[in-house]
Design a protein around this motif. Sequence first.
Motif, PDB file in Angstrom:
ATOM      1  N   UNK A   1     -16.313  -8.763   6.556  1.00 19.89           N
ATOM      2  CA  UNK A   1     -16.248  -7.372   6.087  1.00 19.89           C
ATOM      3  C   UNK A   1     -14.842  -6.820   6.231  1.00 19.89           C
ATOM      4  N   UNK A   2     -14.199  -7.109   7.376  1.00 23.65           N
ATOM      5  CA  UNK A   2     -12.849  -6.583   7.578  1.00 23.65           C
ATOM      6  C   UNK A   2     -11.892  -7.106   6.507  1.00 23.65           C
ATOM      7  N   UNK A   3     -12.052  -8.373   6.158  1.00 23.09           N
ATOM      8  CA  UNK A   3     -11.177  -8.938   5.120  1.00 23.09           C
ATOM      9  C   UNK A   3     -11.481  -8.340   3.749  1.00 23.09           C
ATOM     10  N   UNK A   4     -12.792  -8.255   3.428  1.00 19.54           N
ATOM     11  CA  UNK A   4     -13.178  -7.765   2.106  1.00 19.54           C
ATOM     12  C   UNK A   4     -12.833  -6.288   1.918  1.00 19.54           C
ATOM     13  N   UNK A   5     -12.909  -5.505   3.009  1.00 22.42           N
ATOM     14  CA  UNK A   5     -12.614  -4.073   2.873  1.00 22.42           C
ATOM     15  C   UNK A   5     -11.119  -3.783   2.933  1.00 22.42           C
ATOM     16  N   UNK A   6     -10.418  -4.487   3.771  1.00 20.81           N
ATOM     17  CA  UNK A   6      -8.999  -4.195   3.928  1.00 20.81           C
ATOM     18  C   UNK A   6      -8.201  -4.512   2.658  1.00 20.81           C
ATOM     19  N   UNK A   7      -8.563  -5.589   2.007  1.00 18.12           N
ATOM     20  CA  UNK A   7      -7.781  -5.975   0.823  1.00 18.12           C
ATOM     21  C   UNK A   7      -7.837  -4.925  -0.287  1.00 18.12           C
ATOM     22  N   UNK A   8      -9.034  -4.505  -0.749  1.00 17.65           N
ATOM     23  CA  UNK A   8      -9.032  -3.474  -1.791  1.00 17.65           C
ATOM     24  C   UNK A   8      -8.511  -2.134  -1.295  1.00 17.65           C
ATOM     25  N   UNK A   9      -8.746  -1.817  -0.013  1.00 18.86           N
ATOM     26  CA  UNK A   9      -8.256  -0.544   0.492  1.00 18.86           C
ATOM     27  C   UNK A   9      -6.737  -0.531   0.542  1.00 18.86           C
ATOM     28  N   UNK A  10      -6.141  -1.657   0.934  1.00 14.96           N
ATOM     29  CA  UNK A  10      -4.677  -1.727   0.933  1.00 14.96           C
ATOM     30  C   UNK A  10      -4.129  -1.546  -0.474  1.00 14.96           C
ATOM     31  N   UNK A  11      -4.791  -2.180  -1.436  1.00 20.00           N
ATOM     32  CA  UNK A  11      -4.370  -2.009  -2.838  1.00 20.00           C
ATOM     33  C   UNK A  11      -4.507  -0.563  -3.275  1.00 20.00           C
ATOM     34  N   UNK A  12      -5.609   0.063  -2.913  1.00 19.56           N
ATOM     35  CA  UNK A  12      -5.831   1.459  -3.288  1.00 19.56           C
ATOM     36  C   UNK A  12      -4.799   2.375  -2.652  1.00 19.56           C
ATOM     37  N   UNK A  13      -4.512   2.154  -1.352  1.00 23.59           N
ATOM     38  CA  UNK A  13      -3.516   2.984  -0.675  1.00 23.59           C
ATOM     39  C   UNK A  13      -2.149   2.818  -1.326  1.00 23.59           C
ATOM     40  N   UNK A  14      -1.812   1.576  -1.652  1.00 25.31           N
ATOM     41  CA  UNK A  14      -0.505   1.325  -2.288  1.00 25.31           C
ATOM     42  C   UNK A  14      -0.424   2.008  -3.649  1.00 25.31           C
ATOM     43  N   UNK A  15      -1.498   1.868  -4.444  1.00 26.03           N
ATOM     44  CA  UNK A  15      -1.493   2.496  -5.766  1.00 26.03           C
ATOM     45  C   UNK A  15      -1.420   4.004  -5.685  1.00 26.03           C
ATOM     46  N   UNK A  16      -2.174   4.597  -4.788  1.00 24.26           N
ATOM     47  CA  UNK A  16      -2.135   6.056  -4.646  1.00 24.26           C
ATOM     48  C   UNK A  16      -0.772   6.500  -4.143  1.00 24.26           C
ATOM     49  N   UNK A  17      -0.159   5.679  -3.273  1.00 22.49           N
ATOM     50  CA  UNK A  17       1.166   6.023  -2.785  1.00 22.49           C
ATOM     51  C   UNK A  17       2.195   6.040  -3.909  1.00 22.49           C
ATOM     52  N   UNK A  18       2.068   5.081  -4.825  1.00 19.97           N
ATOM     53  CA  UNK A  18       2.992   5.056  -5.977  1.00 19.97           C
ATOM     54  C   UNK A  18       2.792   6.303  -6.836  1.00 19.97           C
ATOM     55  N   UNK A  19       1.541   6.652  -7.093  1.00 19.13           N
ATOM     56  CA  UNK A  19       1.275   7.855  -7.884  1.00 19.13           C
ATOM     57  C   UNK A  19       1.787   9.104  -7.184  1.00 19.13           C
ATOM     58  N   UNK A  20       1.658   9.134  -5.862  1.00 15.02           N
ATOM     59  CA  UNK A  20       2.085  10.324  -5.123  1.00 15.02           C
ATOM     60  C   UNK A  20       3.586  10.519  -5.196  1.00 15.02           C
ATOM     61  N   UNK A  21       4.336   9.408  -5.283  1.00 13.35           N
ATOM     62  CA  UNK A  21       5.792   9.555  -5.386  1.00 13.35           C
ATOM     63  C   UNK A  21       6.218  10.194  -6.715  1.00 13.35           C
ATOM     64  N   UNK A  22       5.372  10.067  -7.737  1.00 12.05           N
ATOM     65  CA  UNK A  22       5.703  10.661  -9.044  1.00 12.05           C
ATOM     66  C   UNK A  22       4.825  11.880  -9.328  1.00 12.05           C
ATOM     67  N   UNK A  23       4.289  12.485  -8.269  1.00  8.16           N
ATOM     68  CA  UNK A  23       3.394  13.629  -8.478  1.00  8.16           C
ATOM     69  C   UNK A  23       4.124  14.835  -9.065  1.00  8.16           C
ATOM     70  N   UNK A  24       5.442  14.919  -8.822  1.00  7.99           N
ATOM     71  CA  UNK A  24       6.189  16.070  -9.361  1.00  7.99           C
ATOM     72  C   UNK A  24       6.243  16.053 -10.889  1.00  7.99           C
ATOM     73  N   UNK A  25       6.092  14.889 -11.479  1.00  5.91           N
ATOM     74  CA  UNK A  25       6.135  14.797 -12.936  1.00  5.91           C
ATOM     75  C   UNK A  25       4.779  15.074 -13.574  1.00  5.91           C
ATOM     76  N   UNK A  26       3.764  15.298 -12.749  1.00  5.25           N
ATOM     77  CA  UNK A  26       2.407  15.511 -13.274  1.00  5.25           C
ATOM     78  C   UNK A  26       2.118  16.992 -13.436  1.00  5.25           C
ATOM     79  N   UNK A  27       1.179  17.283 -14.297  1.00  9.06           N
ATOM     80  CA  UNK A  27       0.753  18.686 -14.423  1.00  9.06           C
ATOM     81  C   UNK A  27       0.124  19.156 -13.110  1.00  9.06           C
ATOM     82  N   UNK A  28       0.073  20.467 -12.953  1.00  8.06           N
ATOM     83  CA  UNK A  28      -0.437  21.036 -11.707  1.00  8.06           C
ATOM     84  C   UNK A  28      -1.877  20.595 -11.434  1.00  8.06           C
TER      85      UNK A  28
END
Length: 440
Positions: A232-259
């Motif tokens: 479970x730890x392996x199966x959950x950590x892998x997609x969660x790490x991907x999700x955190x990384x993807x959201x982090x990338x989006x958050x860095x460009x949040x200023x270019x997004x509409x309110x």
Amino acid sequence: MILTFALGAGLVSLVLAVSVYTISRGYLDVQRQRSAERQASADADFMRGRLAMPGASAQEVLTALDPPANTALLLRWEGEWFTSQASVGPGDLPADLVPAVTSGTQTTLPLNHDGRPFLAVGIPLPGGSGLFEIAPLEELQTTLAILRTVLAACGIAATLGAAALGMWASRRVLQPLRDVAGTAAQIAGGELDTRLERTHDRDLATITESFNSMVDSLQRRIERERRFFGDVSHELRTPLTTLVTGVGVLDRYSDDMPERSQRALRLVVNEVDHLRRLLDDLLALARTEAGLHHDPPEPLSMGELLAHTMADSNRSGELLVVAADCRVNGRKLALERAFVNLMDNADRHGGGLVGVTVQRVGRDVVIHVDDAGRGVPVDERERVFERFATGHTARGGTSGTGLGLALVAETVAAHEGRVRCTDRPGGGARFTVTLPCIDD
């Protein structure tokens, strides 16, 4: 069990001793009385024959008798009294004895003379006369005293023997339970390979086999849970790490997004962060329960551990007060995480951390973590350590996972300690961790 054996043996010994003494005393009394009566009858027969001879003197006939030692003879003959001992006279005889004997009735009565027990036997003689023999009972009293002493000694010996037997029997009976308790304690301490030794006792063989089968089943279940935990730890950590990384990338460009998109992204970031912390707490809690740790136990200075923990969590070292330090046998990473959770709880739900105090009380080290909040209601102080205690249970906090304090309780318990919540002097809540010291 020992007391039961001793009381039972003592009661039986008492009943037997009283019974034996009563029967023996009655028998000896009867035998002594018969012996005295036979002796008195023989002496009376002798005197009848001698007194019937012409010119016989009563005193000379009485003197010719050879009574047993310490036995006194009194003769009433033709209205006069004769005695074999000057210290004994007719006034020493029981009041009812003389009338009974002079009326022709052989009589035996007890007598106490100068504080000594005697037996007075009266034998009728012709012409209203009589022979009175006073036999001592001191030998009988001595025999009875010896009998009492022997019976008391035997009773005490029987009671002590029964107590010893009870001790041996209780140890023999309770030894299997001690073995089960000791084995269970070792298993509870993490030694899952421990088993009860096989026995040839048919009564205990079933219990031993059942216990070992139960432990085998428990060990297999724990091993399955450990494997499940790893998967479970392996199966959950892998997609969660991907999700955190993807959201982090989006958050860095949040200023270019509409309110509107920024608000939606902020919600996603918060929920992903909450999910990450929840997963970390769940895995840490599962690891603690399963006994899976990255670091082995080692001697740790609580003052140094807390100073290092506060420095790593970017908290001021001025909040730490070490009144008295000592070492504990613990896992560094697990304890650091537990104290970080307590400090985070103070910051998130208690109005901020105001102090951490280390002091020693007896053989324990006591750590107080104080906050500046409203405190914890008395009826909630146990529930805050339950899992998923969020909302009003966690003093109104909604940003936590509800597992932080539960992980603290599990970690402290795994280190043979305890944690509790009380009021801080001056207001706020105080979480107190108590751990056993290993210092002399």
